[in-house]
Design an enzyme around this catalytic site. Structure first.
Site, PDB file in Angstrom:
ATOM      1  N   ASP A 127      48.702  32.498  34.071  1.00  0.00           N
ATOM      2  CA  ASP A 127      48.464  32.536  35.854  1.00  0.00           C
ATOM      3  C   ASP A 127      49.071  30.915  35.791  1.00  0.00           C
ATOM      4  O   ASP A 127      49.450  30.639  36.779  1.00  0.00           O
ATOM      5  CB  ASP A 127      46.927  32.285  35.260  1.00  0.00           C
ATOM      6  CG  ASP A 127      45.672  33.566  35.438  1.00  0.00           C
ATOM      7  OD1 ASP A 127      46.815  34.248  36.121  1.00  0.00           O
ATOM      8  OD2 ASP A 127      44.982  33.239  35.722  1.00  0.00           O
ATOM      9  N   ASN A 138      51.920  36.842  29.030  1.00  0.00           N
ATOM     10  CA  ASN A 138      50.512  36.871  28.684  1.00  0.00           C
ATOM     11  C   ASN A 138      50.472  37.351  27.477  1.00  0.00           C
ATOM     12  O   ASN A 138      49.083  36.944  27.103  1.00  0.00           O
ATOM     13  CB  ASN A 138      49.998  38.134  29.617  1.00  0.00           C
ATOM     14  CG  ASN A 138      49.958  37.835  31.001  1.00  0.00           C
ATOM     15  OD1 ASN A 138      49.342  36.438  31.558  1.00  0.00           O
ATOM     16  ND2 ASN A 138      49.307  38.308  32.162  1.00  0.00           N
ATOM     17  N   HIS A 168      46.961  35.579  29.305  1.00  0.00           N
ATOM     18  CA  HIS A 168      46.507  35.185  30.830  1.00  0.00           C
ATOM     19  C   HIS A 168      46.087  33.876  30.954  1.00  0.00           C
ATOM     20  O   HIS A 168      46.479  33.568  32.568  1.00  0.00           O
ATOM     21  CB  HIS A 168      44.870  36.309  30.964  1.00  0.00           C
ATOM     22  CG  HIS A 168      45.459  37.348  30.843  1.00  0.00           C
ATOM     23  ND1 HIS A 168      46.385  38.266  31.445  1.00  0.00           N
ATOM     24  CD2 HIS A 168      45.155  38.593  29.610  1.00  0.00           C
ATOM     25  CE1 HIS A 168      46.626  40.098  30.462  1.00  0.00           C
ATOM     26  NE2 HIS A 168      45.743  39.542  29.619  1.00  0.00           N
ATOM     27  N   ASP A 216      53.689  39.453  38.821  1.00  0.00           N
ATOM     28  CA  ASP A 216      54.951  39.158  38.614  1.00  0.00           C
ATOM     29  C   ASP A 216      55.872  39.373  39.761  1.00  0.00           C
ATOM     30  O   ASP A 216      56.924  38.889  39.571  1.00  0.00           O
ATOM     31  CB  ASP A 216      55.671  39.903  37.319  1.00  0.00           C
ATOM     32  CG  ASP A 216      56.292  40.669  36.777  1.00  0.00           C
ATOM     33  OD1 ASP A 216      55.980  41.482  38.139  1.00  0.00           O
ATOM     34  OD2 ASP A 216      56.423  40.260  35.806  1.00  0.00           O
ATOM     35  N   ASP A 241      61.101  39.162  40.278  1.00  0.00           N
ATOM     36  CA  ASP A 241      60.187  40.261  39.683  1.00  0.00           C
ATOM     37  C   ASP A 241      60.666  39.035  38.363  1.00  0.00           C
ATOM     38  O   ASP A 241      62.376  39.151  37.550  1.00  0.00           O
ATOM     39  CB  ASP A 241      61.196  41.391  39.272  1.00  0.00           C
ATOM     40  CG  ASP A 241      60.163  42.106  37.845  1.00  0.00           C
ATOM     41  OD1 ASP A 241      60.794  42.544  37.121  1.00  0.00           O
ATOM     42  OD2 ASP A 241      59.192  42.165  38.428  1.00  0.00           O
TER      43      ASP A 241
END
Length: 186
Positions: A115, A106, A111, A141, A98
């Site tokens: 990404d 973000n 975003h 994530d 994680d």
């Protein structure tokens, strides 16, 4: 039979390649019910087959990273368990990953940057794994690695730490430019 059309059969050779698709064979009869010739009608369904393969891939893979998704992970895990049952593997290890503070990336950088980070993390983790290991993205994530442990005589807990990926460098301490205030309504 004479006078009847037939469908099906193997792929039809067309331009040096076998084209998948239905074939309709229609006999042409001469006088006396003798078959004089056949008309073959074939339809190229290569695009349909390609679309079906693409949909099947998308159903099992994350579109952002190309890794297996939850459904793909389940299939890969079943495959690895079958290898273990056959005695091909000494054991399996699952690594759940994680990303810490990913929401902040973000929120602060957008975003598109998030990404990019996810693709980079996926690439680095994939690089750290062996070709037989499986890596999946199961959430925003969250990643899972399925590590097949060969019978090396080395305990399982000693095999996995050697295959860690180096940490990602911290981003430079800059911030996104502030957003302009919304226009006033009068």
């Amino acid at each position: 039979r004479a006078g009847r059309a037939g469908r099906g059969g193997p792929p039809v050779p067309l331009g040096g390649a076998a084209v998948p698709g239905p074939v309709l064979c229609v006999p042409r009869q001469a006088a006396g019910a003798r078959v004089e010739s056949f008309a073959l009608v074939a339809r190229d369904i290569s695009d349909l087959k390609q679309t079906q393969r693409r949909r099947a891939h998308l159903a099992m893979h994350d579109p952002l990273t190309g890794l297996a998704n939850r459904l793909g992970l389940r299939d890969e895990l079943e495959r690895e368990l079958a290898r273990w049952r056959r005695g091909e593997l000494h054991g399996l290890a699952l690594a759940f990953v994680d990303l810490d503070d990913f929401k902040e990336i973000n929120d602060e950088f957008g975003h598109e940057t998030g990404d990019h980070v996810l693709r980079e993390v996926a690439s680095r983790m994939q690089y750290a794994l062996r070709i037989d290991d499986v890596l999946a993205r199961i959430g925003g994530d969250e990643f899972v690695a399925v590590l097949g442990l060969p019978a090396t005589g080395q305990p399982a807990d000693e095999q996995t730490p050697q295959r860690r990926t180096p940490p990602l460098p911290r981003p430079p301490p800059h911030r996104r430019p502030p957003r302009p205030p919304p226009p006033c309504l009068r």
